[in-house]
Design a protein around this motif. Sequence first.
Motif, PDB file in Angstrom:
ATOM      1  N   TYR A  22       0.824  -1.208   0.000  1.00 23.44           N
ATOM      2  CA  TYR A  22       0.000   0.000   0.000  1.00 23.44           C
ATOM      3  C   TYR A  22       0.861   1.263   0.000  1.00 23.44           C
ATOM      4  N   GLU A  23       1.883   1.292   0.865  1.00 25.74           N
ATOM      5  CA  GLU A  23       2.709   2.484   0.987  1.00 25.74           C
ATOM      6  C   GLU A  23       3.559   2.735  -0.253  1.00 25.74           C
ATOM      7  N   ARG A  24       3.814   1.683  -1.026  1.00 22.11           N
ATOM      8  CA  ARG A  24       4.536   1.880  -2.288  1.00 22.11           C
ATOM      9  C   ARG A  24       3.593   2.256  -3.415  1.00 22.11           C
ATOM     10  N   GLY A  25       2.281   2.312  -3.117  1.00 21.45           N
ATOM     11  CA  GLY A  25       1.319   2.692  -4.129  1.00 21.45           C
ATOM     12  C   GLY A  25       1.113   1.648  -5.198  1.00 21.45           C
ATOM     13  N   GLU A  26       1.316   0.377  -4.861  1.00 22.20           N
ATOM     14  CA  GLU A  26       1.254  -0.680  -5.859  1.00 22.20           C
ATOM     15  C   GLU A  26       0.028  -1.561  -5.735  1.00 22.20           C
ATOM     16  N   VAL A  27      -0.926  -1.185  -4.854  1.00 19.29           N
ATOM     17  CA  VAL A  27      -2.163  -1.961  -4.753  1.00 19.29           C
ATOM     18  C   VAL A  27      -3.027  -1.663  -5.971  1.00 19.29           C
ATOM     19  N   GLY A  28      -3.319  -2.696  -6.749  1.00 13.19           N
ATOM     20  CA  GLY A  28      -4.187  -2.517  -7.904  1.00 13.19           C
ATOM     21  C   GLY A  28      -3.579  -1.711  -9.030  1.00 13.19           C
ATOM     22  N   ARG A  29      -2.283  -1.495  -8.996  1.00 11.74           N
ATOM     23  CA  ARG A  29      -1.660  -0.703 -10.060  1.00 11.74           C
ATOM     24  C   ARG A  29      -1.756  -1.461 -11.375  1.00 11.74           C
ATOM     25  N   SER A  30      -2.234  -0.758 -12.404  1.00  7.03           N
ATOM     26  CA  SER A  30      -2.366  -1.391 -13.720  1.00  7.03           C
ATOM     27  C   SER A  30      -1.007  -1.357 -14.383  1.00  7.03           C
ATOM     28  N   GLY A  31      -0.339  -1.788 -14.902  1.00  7.16           N
ATOM     29  CA  GLY A  31       0.964  -1.687 -15.479  1.00  7.16           C
ATOM     30  C   GLY A  31       1.897  -2.736 -14.918  1.00  7.16           C
ATOM     31  N   ARG A  32       1.616  -3.255 -13.738  1.00  6.29           N
ATOM     32  CA  ARG A  32       2.445  -4.307 -13.170  1.00  6.29           C
ATOM     33  C   ARG A  32       1.520  -5.396 -12.661  1.00  6.29           C
ATOM     34  N   PRO A  33       1.617  -6.585 -13.197  1.00  2.10           N
ATOM     35  CA  PRO A  33       0.713  -7.666 -12.770  1.00  2.10           C
ATOM     36  C   PRO A  33       0.812  -7.920 -11.266  1.00  2.10           C
ATOM     37  N   VAL A  34      -0.336  -8.282 -10.711  1.00  2.00           N
ATOM     38  CA  VAL A  34      -0.349  -8.546  -9.274  1.00  2.00           C
ATOM     39  C   VAL A  34       0.581  -9.693  -8.921  1.00  2.00           C
ATOM     40  N   TRP A  35       0.643 -10.708  -9.799  1.00  2.00           N
ATOM     41  CA  TRP A  35       1.495 -11.853  -9.474  1.00  2.00           C
ATOM     42  C   TRP A  35       2.952 -11.440  -9.361  1.00  2.00           C
TER      43      TRP A  35
END
Length: 945
Positions: A671-684
């Motif tokens: 969350y703090e890196r702003g990567e929750v649900g970010r489109s551009g980088r797969p969740v896996w």
Amino acid sequence: MSRLPHAPRAHPDAAAVAQRLLRIIRQTLVELRPDTAADSPVSLHSVLDSDLGLDSLTRVELWSRVEREFGVRLPETLFASAETPADVLEALLTCAPTVAAGPRGSVERLPVSPQERLTPDAAQTLNEVLDWHVQRHPQRIHVRLLGENDTPEDISYLALQQGAGAVACGLQRRGLQAGQRVALMLPTGRDFLYGFFGILLAGGVPVPIYPPMRLSQIEEHLRRQAGILANAEATMLLTVSEAKLLARLLKPQIPSLREIATVAELCAEPGSFLATPRQARDLAFLQYTSGSTGQPKGVMVSHANVLANLRAMGKALRVSADDVFVSWLPMYHDMGLIGAWLGSLYYGVVLVLMSPLAFLARPARWLETIQRYRGTLSAAPNFAYELCLGKLADSEIQGLDLSSWRLALNGAEPVNPDTLQRFAERFAGHGFAPSALMPVYGLAEGTLGVAFPPMGRAPLIDWVERESFQARGRAVRAKPGSTDALRMVSCGQPVPGHQVRIVDDHDIELPERTEGHLQFKGPSTSSGYFHNPQESQRVRHGEWLDSLDLAYMAAGEVYLSGRAKDLIIRGGRNIYPYDLETAVGSLPGLRKGCVAVFGSGDPASASERLVVLAETNEQNPRVRQRLQQQIRRVAVDLTGVPPDDIVLAPPHSVLKTSSGKIRRAASRELYERGEVGRSGRPVWRQLLRLLQSAVWALLGRGWRSVRRACYAGYFWALLGLLGSLTWTAVLLLPRLSWRRRLTGGAARLFLRLAGIPLHIERLDRLRHPEVRVLVANHASYLDGLLLCAALPPEFSFVAKRELAGQRIAGPFLRRLGTCFVERFDLQRSAADAEHLAAALRSGQSLLLFPEGTLSREPGLLPFRMGAFVLAARADVPLVPLAIVGSRMVLREGQWFPHRGAIHLHICAQLLAPGPDWRDAIKLRDSARAELLQRLDEPDRLRLTG
């Protein structure tokens, strides 16, 4: 004030005022809740907390903006009672347009006793403490209660006892038996004070629980408290009259609860109570942490616990009857109940008591009250100091005088170094001394205070290398001001009579500057949690109690670094994630078991933000908005505060362990890196990277544990082998000089093979052929060994006589020419002193440990006078030896060694000015000062004196 079902009454400017008010609320939401403002449409009937997410801290900002915009002073009760903008509008339309006044210039002197100690040192219970004060000064002011508009009400010790006696009579008439629990759900005020001590006088056990902020939420509030009441098996509930009817509905859920009453009803019943004898070991009260819901944890605090903690804290803070304590802290919180009220009661301090709402509605009132009554003591969580920085305009503090404030304690939540610095800088021009700021550490399981810094010292900030600390838990010193460094705030040393240690996951004590679990012990340590043996067993480690906090120690100071538990502290309230995760996960539209609740640091408020991360497949904006509103309502119902951020994420965003447990720390990092649900980088890929980091961290911790265990086995095997060979050789060699040289060589070989570097500074000061007395600090079992390795062979050790009779050590020490002294038999001790003096006259130099013993706690212990009297009477130089690092390698009571370097500094020699006792005292003080200059440890003489 209850929620209005209709629009406010007719007013010629009502529509215009409403529009201005709604505009202010929208602007506040956009600035303070940018992530959720777009999803929170504002109307006159929006609920401030559940719909708009405005908690008590955010309301402070809103209230100040409304007052500035309309030029009014809103009623303080509105801060708690207002539920919707319509409620605020109703108040605005009836308020007279007045400008809020600045700080009052008048000072009101309270009757205090200069430098007098009014302490019942022989008391064994809180009941005896009150009796002691009533017998000596019944009419002395104990508490000054401040009501609306600062209207004062004084309560003397006699009035407290009489009011409590009336409550006790009413309780016993209703069947209260000794040891039964009585819950208090009352706001700060006279009823709480009378009720708490009334329960004690009747022989019961008070159980303070926090009252509802708004009467309209009593039903939800009582439902949240049902778990506490059931766990405590409360037989009675003392509450406000408005809550009685609804509280009766809880009776089927709480079989033990048979009576619900107000303090006024109990006091209305005439008669007298039968005093019930209580013992020191008996329960004084149960302290439930705020936020206890699904699994309540009531800390069992005995009379002995609370009195031991009050005495330790009072000694550390040098409290006396000329102090004035100003407090707005809630009475259900341990810092407000124990630190402010019971501490003031014990020491005869006048307590100026404000309502918590008075502070939250207008933070300036806290500082104004300190000025008005010349307050010397006050305490608050970090967020309160931050509010005074961010929410008070310069005009509000113009003319403020805080010069009387000698101790500003900061605790109950993580302390922010920026807050400390900015508070000191802003209020320095108003007489506030930076040295008054005191970051402290405590918790309910320790009754309250665990570690306090020394008085008169500004906050101590430790700069450590970020990479080393985050990767390996090593607090390596960094250059102050470094951009790639972490700042840690010292909470000081353990309070007198108590101890703290830092251990790893296997309860092995760690060396200094290594992060681990903070454990503590002492006379105020609780015996555990009421009716919760599993939790009690989980935190109990022998005689030590695990705080579930992470910390490290340096130079005897405690530095808190985080929480091993998942507890979130929001605005001074404890929030437990599991209960909220379960409730949110049951909402339709969210993936059950895929909700993470965690705290995230908020630089703006220097506190923690409450974040709810929930997985959903919903894509419709309206449905997502409805889900967010439902989550907010559930959070408010369960915890009393709305989330600061609600993140609706796609599936597989909430990280879990292989067994399905929520990984809150890893989810927070995402969350703090702003990567929750970010489109551009797969969740896996995100999960894989986090998993890789976690695996490496786990392997690193495992490898370090294995490496430490292997080193410990090697250490003792090596010591056993070399020790046995050296012992045999010493018994066989004919000459003393040969035996000493052999022992020194074996000691140096051991240190070299054990990987313990020994750095000696100024050994040249001992190479002159001169008779001297050497004194060294005693920090570890290794001290004798390393002195053998470092010193020339002509020095004789002086040891306690008990060692001479030991089977292995005795023959070895005698063959090395050790001199033995008696510590307990005065006649024999005098004869031993004469033998030592004769040894000096014959040209034999002596080495002594003037502390006489060693301790696991860092710090230089008080000195015995023998070495200094010898040096003074024989007129020979005395040389202090400073041993640094040996305590980190092998601590007293700990048989698990750690690899580390040891430094030995040979100080300049000292001479006594004469042969008498006073000259020996001066020599002792000079030697102690020399050692303290070179030791990275506190002065235990000053701490205990």
